[in-house]
Structures are given as structure tokens and as C-alpha cells.
Design an enzyme around this catalytic site. Structure first.
Site, PDB file in Angstrom:
ATOM      1  N   GLY A 222      32.196  41.267  44.467  1.00  0.00           N
ATOM      2  CA  GLY A 222      32.554  39.787  43.825  1.00  0.00           C
ATOM      3  C   GLY A 222      32.023  38.370  44.651  1.00  0.00           C
TER       4      GLY A 222
ATOM      5  CG  ASN B 131      45.531  44.951  39.874  1.00  0.00           C
ATOM      6  OD1 ASN B 131      43.884  44.706  39.716  1.00  0.00           O
ATOM      7  ND2 ASN B 131      46.152  43.817  39.367  1.00  0.00           N
TER       8      ASN B 131
ATOM      9  CB  VAL C 131      41.888  41.009  49.435  1.00  0.00           C
ATOM     10  CG1 VAL C 131      41.673  39.609  49.407  1.00  0.00           C
ATOM     11  CG2 VAL C 131      41.804  41.166  51.675  1.00  0.00           C
ATOM     12  N   GLY C 132      43.269  42.354  47.104  1.00  0.00           N
ATOM     13  CA  GLY C 132      42.794  41.776  45.347  1.00  0.00           C
ATOM     14  C   GLY C 132      44.744  41.646  45.228  1.00  0.00           C
ATOM     15  CG  ASN C 133      46.139  37.939  44.447  1.00  0.00           C
ATOM     16  OD1 ASN C 133      47.345  38.448  45.617  1.00  0.00           O
ATOM     17  ND2 ASN C 133      45.691  36.878  44.084  1.00  0.00           N
TER      18      ASN C 133
ATOM     19  CG  HIS D  54      48.103  35.935  47.922  1.00  0.00           C
ATOM     20  ND1 HIS D  54      48.473  34.666  48.804  1.00  0.00           N
ATOM     21  CD2 HIS D  54      47.978  35.415  46.970  1.00  0.00           C
ATOM     22  CE1 HIS D  54      47.420  34.329  48.058  1.00  0.00           C
ATOM     23  NE2 HIS D  54      47.086  35.484  47.433  1.00  0.00           N
TER      24      HIS D  54
ATOM     25  NE  ARG E 200      49.206  36.085  35.660  1.00  0.00           N
ATOM     26  CZ  ARG E 200      50.248  36.110  35.360  1.00  0.00           C
ATOM     27  NH1 ARG E 200      50.585  36.667  33.727  1.00  0.00           N
ATOM     28  NH2 ARG E 200      50.697  36.524  37.099  1.00  0.00           N
TER      29      ARG E 200
ATOM     30  N   GLY F 162      35.322  46.059  45.523  1.00  0.00           N
ATOM     31  CA  GLY F 162      34.659  44.795  45.050  1.00  0.00           C
ATOM     32  C   GLY F 162      34.215  43.647  45.601  1.00  0.00           C
TER      33      GLY F 162
ATOM     34  CG  ASP G  57      49.288  32.893  51.056  1.00  0.00           C
ATOM     35  OD1 ASP G  57      49.061  32.212  49.955  1.00  0.00           O
ATOM     36  OD2 ASP G  57      49.091  34.054  51.321  1.00  0.00           O
TER      37      ASP G  57
HETATM   38  C1  LMR Z   1      44.804  32.288  45.933  1.00  0.00           C
HETATM   39  O1  LMR Z   1      45.504  32.328  47.106  1.00  0.00           O
HETATM   40  O2  LMR Z   1      43.790  31.418  46.933  1.00  0.00           O
HETATM   41  C2  LMR Z   1      44.682  33.161  45.061  1.00  0.00           C
HETATM   42  O3  LMR Z   1      45.500  34.466  45.381  1.00  0.00           O
HETATM   43  C3  LMR Z   1      44.739  32.633  43.620  1.00  0.00           C
HETATM   44  C4  LMR Z   1      44.180  33.546  42.348  1.00  0.00           C
HETATM   45  O4  LMR Z   1      45.229  33.841  41.595  1.00  0.00           O
HETATM   46  O5  LMR Z   1      43.389  33.934  42.994  1.00  0.00           O
END
Ligand code: LMR
Length: 327
Positions: A14, A105, A129-131, A187, A92, A11, A159
Site C-alpha cells: 500500500g 478489521n 498503524v492501520g485504522n 486516533h 472504510r 500492507g 497527530d
Molecule cells: C490520517 O490521520 O491521516 C489518517 O488516519 C486518515 C485516514 O482516515 O486514513
């Protein structure tokens, strides 16, 4: 100068990739005497734009940047990588359910795990890192037979840093005075920013804050900070995520500060009663390329309940993608 280390970033074209590549190239991760090779990985359609990033990196003439490879090919990108940042993931889309997001994913992180296993350096360290980062990391790990669980972790440091910064603001102290925050779990909005063992200038945080504020405002504010940023910026956090990823990897590689701890998503082995085989964020101590869960903290009833809530969500996520996990 030392022998260069190779850092692969998916990524890379990005927003987070753009922010992190320059900082790593500038020496912010390994220091001023460690040259780095950057392997920037992107999907084919983004490669033309990535050539612009390569030009800019070259134009910085960073003393610590040795070589850049830009590629869409996993075996080239992960080839001999010592450190990997898995940042690229499917965001998403409109109307997408959690199940769809996890599956989309999974289609990325399954081949990613395989390619890392086959091509990266034997003792590679991988940060996801990617959600949804925790479950993406679980998929990658389960599909990387040559990797041990202690070679992969998922990012909770954003966080963790948010918790420190919001507490610092509340108590009117600098963030550097705050130690031993833990953000447990996923997360996501079930994460638990825990101040039970946190100190501010050596004083327990519980003695400095109103518990009503902590339980009813603070926790939710941290949990929803990502959404708050999206609302304000019209885009996800990028520079702060890149900075947290560097903090996470730097502590993992060079060691966390003294006897204090950080929050990292790691493969649960059952500490605090959390189901094993989940990527769950625990209080973690790092020393030179290793991490260890701090598994003997006393927890109050409230904390235990919060920890279990996030565990429940991660079990649900795992159940949704179980077919992507290698037996
Ligand atoms: C964040 O915590 O800032 C990101 O993971 C939020 C997101 O949905 O991209």
C-alpha cells in the site's frame, strides 16, 4: 556490521508501506550500522505488484538492507520478527458503519495477533498503524497470549507531529523548539491535542497563544487534518504517516529525547482515571525498547473533559468488538 534485525510490515504494497519500506531499508530507523531483513506481507492479490517493490528495493543497493522476504503467509512474514509495523487494514467503504469497520478489521487483527504470538521473536515490538488503530491494537494484543502489553502500541505520532507543526506555524518558530505536546486518546476526531505543558523555546505555549484560537480552531484543525489531506490529495496521508511510524518506533527502540515526551497509544492501566484495558494515547517517555506513561501531570478542567470524551469513544469501540477479545 551488527547482526541483522528483522522488520515485518503488513500492507507493504500500500501507499504507507511503499513509503516506509525504503526508509527502513535505507537505515532511517536503526541507523547506518544496523542491517535489516525486511519481511513484506500482503494479501495474495497484491503479491504480483509487491514483486515490483522488491525489485526497486534491490535496485537501491542499500548498504543496510540484508534480505527481503515477500509473502502472504503470516507465519513466514512474522517469523522471528523483532519489529512489526501493522499497516494493512480494511479501509472504510461506502455506507459502512463504524461497527462494520471495526468488525472487518477485527477479522484481520485477531489472526494477526495470534500469528505474531506464535511466530515472532519473544521480545518483539509491535506498532499498529492501520485504522482504527487503537482498537485494532487492542484486538491484536488480546489475541496474542505470548505478548505483554508493553510490547504493543498504536500510532498517535502523526497527530503529535501535526500538533507541533501547526503550533510552530502559528507562533512563527521552528518545530524543533517545541517540546512536550501531548495528543490524548483515540486516533480519531475525539483526540485531544493538548498544549498545557507544551513549551516553545522553554516558554509555556499557553503564554504565547490566544486561548480562543486554541480551543475553537486549533484543536479541531488537528483532529480533522487526516480528512483535510484526503480532501486535497484524494487519498489518505501516506509519506507523513510512514515518517511518523518511523519516529514512533525509533524513539521506542532508541529512547525519546531527554526528559521530553511523545504521544503513544498504550494499554491503559488507569492513569489519569482512564479506564484500564483500552489502547489510549498518553504522554509517554521511552528508553531503549521500553515506554513509560508519564502519569503525574497536573491537568486543568478543560483538559480533563477532553480526555474523558475520547475515552468514552474508545470504550464504545471496545464494546462493539468485545466478542473479538480473548477472555
Ligand atoms: C490520517 O490521520 O491521516 C489518517 O488516519 C486518515 C485516514 O482516515 O486514513
Amino acid at each position: 556490521m551488527k547482526k541483522p534485525v528483522t522488520v515485518a510490515i503488513t500492507g507493504a504494497g500500500g501507499n504507507i508501506g511503499y513509503a516506509i519500506a525504503f526508509r527502513i531499508a535505507a537505515g532511517d530507523l536503526f541507523g547506518p550500522d544496523q542491517p535489516v531483513n525486511l519481511h513484506l506481507i500482503e494479501i495474495e492479490p497484491v503479491l504480483p505488484a509487491l514483486t515490483g517493490v522488491v525489485m526497486e528495493l534491490n535496485d537501491c543497493a542499500f548498504p543496510t538492507l540484508n534480505k527481503i522476504v515477500a509473502t502472504a503467509d503470516f507465519s513466514t512474514g512474522f517469523g522471528d520478527a523483532d519489529y512489526i509495523f501493522l499497516i494493512g487494514s480494511r479501509p472504510r467503504g461506502k455506507g459502512m458503519e463504524r461497527q462494520d469497520l471495526l468488525s472487518a478489521n477485527g477479522a484481520i487483527f485477531k489472526p494477526t495477533g495470534k500469528a505474531i504470538s506464535q511466530n515472532a521473536a519473544k521480545d518483539v515490538r509491535v506498532l499498529v498503524v492501520g485504522n482504527p488503530a487503537n482498537t485494532n491494537a487492542l484486538i491484536a494484543l488480546h489475541n496474542a497470549p505470548n505478548l505483554q502489553p508493553n510490547q504493543i502500541s498504536s500510532m498517535m505520532r502523526l497527530d503529535h507531529n501535526r500538533t507541533i507543526s501547526m503550533l510552530a506555524e502559528k507562533v512563527g518558530k521552528h518545530s524543533s523548539t517545541i517540546k512536550n505536546v501531548t495528543v490524548w486518546g483515540n486516533h480519531s476526531t475525539t483526540q485531544f491535542p493538548d498544549l498545557q505543558h507544551c513549551t516553545v523555546n522553554g516558554v509555556n505555549a499557553y503564554d504565547l497563544i490566544d486561548m480562543n484560537w486554541y480551543r475553537n480552531e486549533f484543536i479541531e484543525r488537528v483532529q480533522k487534518r487526516g480528512a483535510e489531506i484526503i480532501e486535497a490529495r484524494g487519498a489518505s496521508s501516506a509519506a507523513s504517516a510512514a515518517s511518523a511510524a518511523i519516529d514512533h518506533m525509533r524513539d521506542w527502540v532508541l529512547g525519546s529525547d531527554g526528559d521530553s515526551w511523545v504521544s503513544m497509544g498504550t494499554y491503559s492501566t488507569g492513569s489519569y482515571g482512564v479506564t484500564s484495558e483500552l489502547m489510549y494515547s498518553f504522554p509517554t517517555h521511552c528508553s531503549i525498547r521500553e515506554f513509560n506513561t508519564i502519569d503525574d501531570l497536573e491537568l486543568d478542567e478543560f483538559s480533563r473533559e477532553m480526555i474523558a470524551l475520547s475515552e468514552k469513544e474508545l470504550i464504545k469501540e471496545r464494546d462493539m468488538i468485545r466478542w473479538l477479545l480473548r477472555d
